[in-house]
Design a protein around this motif. Sequence first.
Motif: not given
Length: 165
Positions: A115-132
């Motif tokens: 299993x791999x656990x990935x916390x949702x960080x500010x950086x992850x949020x910015x990347x998710x928006x950029x991915x869209x």
Amino acid sequence: MIGPEDVGGVHVKYLYHCRRQLWLYARGMRPEQLSATVQLGEAVHETSYTRSSPVDLGAAKLDHLDGAAWVHEVKSSSRPSRADEAQAMHYCYRLRAVGVDAQGGILHYPKTRRTKRLPYTTQAAEQAEADIAEVLAVVSAPDSPPLLARSACRGCSYADYCWNE
Ligand code: SF4
């Protein structure tokens, strides 16, 4: 053409795996419905995580959200990929957008019991928006992105289409 709200986890997964695959998928190409790899994935999912409760966010459908607001995704591959991680962060982004305080993603790999656990960080949020934004840029391009190297296409459900010459 799709808009930001239509971008889902599959679009993000394909963005990381192969932009050509994303471009074809956005135009209604769905060979993956017949793919043995996808069927294996569904079988792994059905036998590995029977207590899960899928969550439907419209464009994005995630496998399970636990009581502590962690997104769980069951994968048929053996090890984590950037595509898996980006998909999980996309679901967190969508959950936050509807007021659910998603904490991050937990990727499950039944084949290797990892299993791999990935916390949702500010950086992850910015990347998710950029991915869209990047998904929309790829799908709105008039021409299909180039093929990957043939070795990277192994197991891809679009291979018969891309390599039919
Ligand atoms: S066969 Fe290769 S180039 Fe075609 S969509 Fe799949 S990964 Fe991309």
